[in-house]
Design an enzyme around this catalytic site. Structure first.
Site, PDB file in Angstrom:
ATOM      1  CG  ASP A 203      -0.066  -0.100   2.520  1.00  0.00           C
ATOM      2  OD1 ASP A 203       0.433   0.933   2.986  1.00  0.00           O
ATOM      3  OD2 ASP A 203       0.109  -1.225   3.030  1.00  0.00           O
ATOM      4  CG  ASP A 205       1.678   4.840   5.816  1.00  0.00           C
ATOM      5  OD1 ASP A 205       1.219   3.874   6.457  1.00  0.00           O
ATOM      6  OD2 ASP A 205       2.152   5.836   6.364  1.00  0.00           O
TER       7      ASP A 205
END
Length: 267
Positions: A203, A205
Site C-alpha cells: 500500500d 500508507d
C-alpha cells in the site's frame, strides 16, 4: 541450516520436503510457533512464522529474542525474513518487491531488543543492519523489478500511521514502513547471524492523495497476490546462498562486550 521468518500472509513454506515440527524452548521463552524443519533445493531449512500460527501476535507481542535464539540453537546461521510494508514513495508501488538496506527505529522501547543486560554490557555495530552478502542473494533471486535498497521505517503499531506521521516520514526520505524489522535485525546481529529481508509493498500508507489509505483488508489482499512470488524468491535464494562462513556478520559479537570479563563469563 538456513532460517526463514515468514511475515503477514506467509504462515508456511509449502515447498519444504520431509518436514518435521520442532518444539523448542529457549532461555528467553518459546518462539512464536513451533519451527518447521525440512529440505528445499537440497538445503536444510528452518521456517518460523513471526506472528504465530493464525497470525495471533501483535508486532510488539512477537517474542523476537526467543525466535532468534530458537533458530540459532537449531543450527541456523543465516536468516531470510519476509515482511509486508507500506510505501512512502511514489517509486515503490504496491506489488513491488524490495530488499531494504537501512532501518530507522520509531518503536517506543517496549520490545525486548537485546540479548545483553543482566550485568553484561555489549554493543554490536549496526551501520549496515542487513547482511550485504544475503541481500545480493535475494536480489539475484528476485524477479525483474526487485528494488535494491530502501530505508525501512519501523513503527510500534499496531495502529497504522496518521497522515501527519506518514508525511513526516516521507519528509525524512524514508522509503517503506512496517512494524517488525526492530528488534529482529539487531538481535540477529547480536547472535552472529547473517540476516536479510524481502519486503512486500502492499500500500501507500496514507500519504497518497489518489490512493486508498492503508487498511488491514488492503494489506491482506495485496499480500495474497505477492506471496507466490515471495515463495519463489525464497526457494531460489536458498538454492543460491553459500554457507557464509567468512561473513563479517558472524564476527559482530566479537569484541562487543565491554563489561569486566569475569562478570561476563558464561554469558
Amino acid at each position: 541450516m538456513i532460517g526463514v521468518i515468514g511475515g503477514s500472509g506467509l504462515d508456511d513454506l509449502d515447498t519444504l520436503a520431509d518436514v518435521r515440527t520442532v518444539e523448542i524452548t529457549t532461555e528467553y521463552g518459546t518462539p512464536s510457533a513451533p519451527v518447521s524443519v525440512g529440505t528445499l533445493a537440497g538445503r536444510e531449512v528452518a521456517f518460523l512464522t513471526r506472528h504465530g500460527r493464525g497470525h495471533r501476535l501483535l508486532p510488539a507481542e512477537v517474542p523476537y529474542r526467543a525466535n532468534i535464539a530458537a533458530l540459532r540453537e537449531l543450527g541456523v546461521r543465516q536468516i531470510l525474513a519476509v515482511s509486508a510494508v507500506g510505501s512512502l514513495t511514489e517509486r515503490l508501488a504496491p506489488g513491488t518487491l524490495v530488499v531494504p538496506d537501512q532501518i530507522v527505529d520509531r518503536t517506543r522501547g517496549a520490545r525486548a531488543g537485546t540479548f545483553f543486560g543482566g550485568g553484561v554490557v555489549g554493543h554490536v555495530p549496526m551501520a549496515e543492519p542487513y547482511c550485504g552478502r544475503l541481500r545480493k542473494v535475494l536480489l539475484t533471486a528476485g524477479p525483474d523489478g526487485t528494488v535494491d535498497g530502501a530505508t525501512y521505517c519501523c513503527i510500534e503499531g499496531p495502529q497504522f500511521s496518521t497522515r501527519a506521521e506518514s508525511r513526516l516520514y516521507r519528509s525524512w526520505g524514508l522509503d517503506v514502513i512496517g512494524m517488525t524489522a526492530v528488534p529482529e535485525a539487531a538481535l540477529a546481529r547480536e547472535a552472529g547471524l547473517c540476516y536479510a529481508a524481502l519486503a512486500l509493498v502492499t500500500d501507500y500508507d496514507c500519504w497518497h492523495e489518489s490512493a486508498e489509505s492503508v487498511t488491514a483488508d488492503l494489506v491482506a489482499q495485496t499480500v495474497r497476490a505477492n506471496v507466490t512470488a515471495a515463495r519463489t524468491v525464497l526457494a531460489e535464494a536458498i538454492a543460491q546462498a553459500d554457507p557464509g562462513d567468512g561473513c563479517a556478520c558472524r564476527r559482530s559479537p566479537e569484541g562487543a562486550i565491554i563489561s569486566d570479563p569475569a562478570a561476563a563469563a558464561g554469558r
